[in-house]
Design a protein around this motif. Structure first.
Motif, short mmCIF file in Angstrom:
data_model
loop_
_atom_site.label_atom_id
_atom_site.label_comp_id
_atom_site.label_asym_id
_atom_site.label_seq_id
_atom_site.Cartn_x
_atom_site.Cartn_y
_atom_site.Cartn_z
N GLN A 66 -44.47 -74.12 32.30
CA GLN A 66 -45.59 -73.35 32.84
C GLN A 66 -45.74 -72.06 32.03
O GLN A 66 -44.77 -71.42 31.66
N PHE A 67 -46.99 -71.71 31.74
CA PHE A 67 -47.26 -70.44 31.05
C PHE A 67 -47.28 -69.31 32.06
O PHE A 67 -47.99 -69.37 33.07
N LEU A 68 -46.49 -68.27 31.81
CA LEU A 68 -46.48 -67.09 32.68
C LEU A 68 -47.21 -65.95 31.97
O LEU A 68 -46.90 -65.63 30.83
N PRO A 69 -48.18 -65.34 32.62
CA PRO A 69 -48.92 -64.23 32.00
C PRO A 69 -48.07 -62.98 31.93
O PRO A 69 -47.10 -62.81 32.67
N GLY A 70 -48.44 -62.09 31.03
CA GLY A 70 -47.77 -60.80 30.96
C GLY A 70 -47.29 -60.47 29.55
O GLY A 70 -47.35 -61.29 28.64
N ARG A 71 -46.81 -59.25 29.41
CA ARG A 71 -46.21 -58.79 28.16
C ARG A 71 -44.78 -58.36 28.44
O ARG A 71 -44.45 -57.96 29.55
N SER A 72 -43.94 -58.44 27.43
CA SER A 72 -42.53 -58.12 27.65
C SER A 72 -42.36 -56.62 27.94
O SER A 72 -43.10 -55.78 27.43
N LEU A 73 -41.38 -56.32 28.77
CA LEU A 73 -41.08 -54.92 29.07
C LEU A 73 -40.67 -54.18 27.81
O LEU A 73 -40.91 -52.99 27.67
N ASP A 74 -40.08 -54.89 26.88
CA ASP A 74 -39.70 -54.31 25.60
C ASP A 74 -40.93 -53.74 24.88
O ASP A 74 -40.89 -52.64 24.33
N GLU A 75 -42.02 -54.48 24.90
CA GLU A 75 -43.26 -54.04 24.26
C GLU A 75 -43.92 -52.91 25.02
O GLU A 75 -44.54 -52.02 24.43
N LEU A 76 -43.83 -52.94 26.35
CA LEU A 76 -44.58 -52.01 27.19
C LEU A 76 -43.84 -50.71 27.49
O LEU A 76 -44.45 -49.76 27.97
N ALA A 77 -42.54 -50.67 27.22
CA ALA A 77 -41.73 -49.53 27.67
C ALA A 77 -42.30 -48.19 27.23
O ALA A 77 -42.29 -47.22 27.99
N GLY A 78 -42.80 -48.11 26.00
CA GLY A 78 -43.33 -46.85 25.51
C GLY A 78 -44.69 -46.49 26.05
O GLY A 78 -45.13 -45.34 25.91
N ASP A 79 -45.38 -47.46 26.67
CA ASP A 79 -46.74 -47.23 27.17
C ASP A 79 -46.78 -46.93 28.67
O ASP A 79 -47.76 -46.37 29.17
N LEU A 80 -45.75 -47.32 29.41
CA LEU A 80 -45.75 -47.13 30.86
C LEU A 80 -45.40 -45.69 31.22
O LEU A 80 -44.65 -45.02 30.51
N SER A 81 -45.93 -45.24 32.34
CA SER A 81 -45.52 -43.93 32.85
C SER A 81 -44.06 -44.00 33.27
O SER A 81 -43.50 -45.09 33.49
N ALA A 82 -43.43 -42.85 33.39
CA ALA A 82 -42.01 -42.82 33.78
C ALA A 82 -41.80 -43.51 35.11
O ALA A 82 -40.84 -44.27 35.30
N ALA A 83 -42.74 -43.27 36.06
CA ALA A 83 -42.60 -43.87 37.39
C ALA A 83 -42.75 -45.39 37.34
O ALA A 83 -41.99 -46.12 37.97
N ASP A 84 -43.74 -45.87 36.56
CA ASP A 84 -43.95 -47.31 36.46
C ASP A 84 -42.78 -47.99 35.75
O ASP A 84 -42.37 -49.10 36.12
#
Length: 278
Positions: A66-84
């Motif tokens: 099954q295909f799961l949507p999303g991007r890896s946390l590794d890729e997103l870590a620098g873009d997310l707010s500290a709280a997120d």
């Protein structure tokens, strides 16, 4: 290790197809363990089919998932707010506790056992570290090996559960602000829960490598992380660090330095370790 494809189907549907080239049928234990984890609330893909075919004398194993949507946390870590970011890592910790609640069939998956360091291999790794960093770093490697020998030979083996086997941000998919999936179960199997905590420390990127506290905080929603680790995280971290430092295909410079730094911290090095060649 495998070929991995996203395959687009009619009607805007998609699946993931993985192809392994191994001497024995592959992905069978992985599919079983993913199903076991999903049964306790771990968001992981459903395995839609397995096939093993002979192609020109070579065994090919196919896993359609099954295909799961999303991007890896590794890729997103620098873009997310500290709280997120903190919320996502804590949610990952809760998921990890659910993984560790599974006691799988003892014959399924990889058994990740601590390895008693061999003197010849330690000498080889220390030589690599001395050349790439400095003699002080090589001394840290030798202290790490001594620490690991002491733990293995003087303590009773820890209790075992299911572990993911590659628990780190790159294998956590984030979609609409939540952890939508944990992927790459190829190394799942049985060992101490401390193995997964150690993997995070060694394999998370610079943004998250020192935030194991957030993983533990989320874990505590389900189970006590200290009881789960049972004081074994240091041993598993050093064991994994020694293996990575000795890879024939070298780890990246950042990973290499991280391995030495983690060993130094766990062996209570009083000396500030330089990370430049000396």
């Amino acid at each position: 290790m495998n070929e991995t494809y996203r395959v687009e189907l009619a009607g805007d549907a998609a699946v993931i197809v993985r192809i392994a080239r191994q001497e024995v049928p592959w992905f069978i234990d992985e599919a079983y363990l993913m199903t076991e984890a999903r049964a306790v609330g771990v968001p992981t893909a459903e395995v839609l089919g397995l096939e093993h075919l002979d192609h020109d004398g070579e065994l090919l194993s196919f896993s359609v998932q099954q295909f799961l949507p999303g991007r890896s946390l590794d890729e997103l870590a620098g873009d997310l707010s500290a709280a997120d970011l903190e919320r996502a890592v804590q949610d990952a910790g809760e998921i990890l506790a659910r993984v560790h609640s599974v006691v799988p069939d003892d014959q399924r998956g990889i058994r990740h056992e601590l390895r008693l360091p061999e003197e010849r291999e330690v000498t080889r790794v220390a030589g690599i570290v001395s050349e790439r960093l400095n003699p002080a770093a090589a001394a840290v490697v030798e202290r790490g090996a001594d620490y690991l020998r002491e733990e293995i030979t003087t303590r009773a083996a820890p209790p075992t559960t299911l572990v993911h086997g590659d628990f780190c941000p790159k294998n956590l998919l984030i979609h609409n602000g939540t952890v939508a999936g944990i992927i790459d179960w190829e190394f799942a199997g049985r060992t101490s829960p401390a193995y997964d905590f150690a993997q995070w420390e060694l394999d998370a990127d610079e943004v998250l490598q020192d935030r194991l506290d957030l993983v533990r905080r989320g874990y505590a929603r389900i189970a006590d992380p200290e009881s789960a680790e049972a004081g074994w995280t240091a041993a598993y971290a050093i064991d994994w660090a020694l293996e990575k430092l000795g890879w024939r295909n070298p780890a990246t410079p950042a990973q290499f330095r991280r391995c030495v730094d983690v060993i130094a911290r766990y062996t209570a090095s009083a000396t500030t370790l330089g990370t430049e060649p000396g």
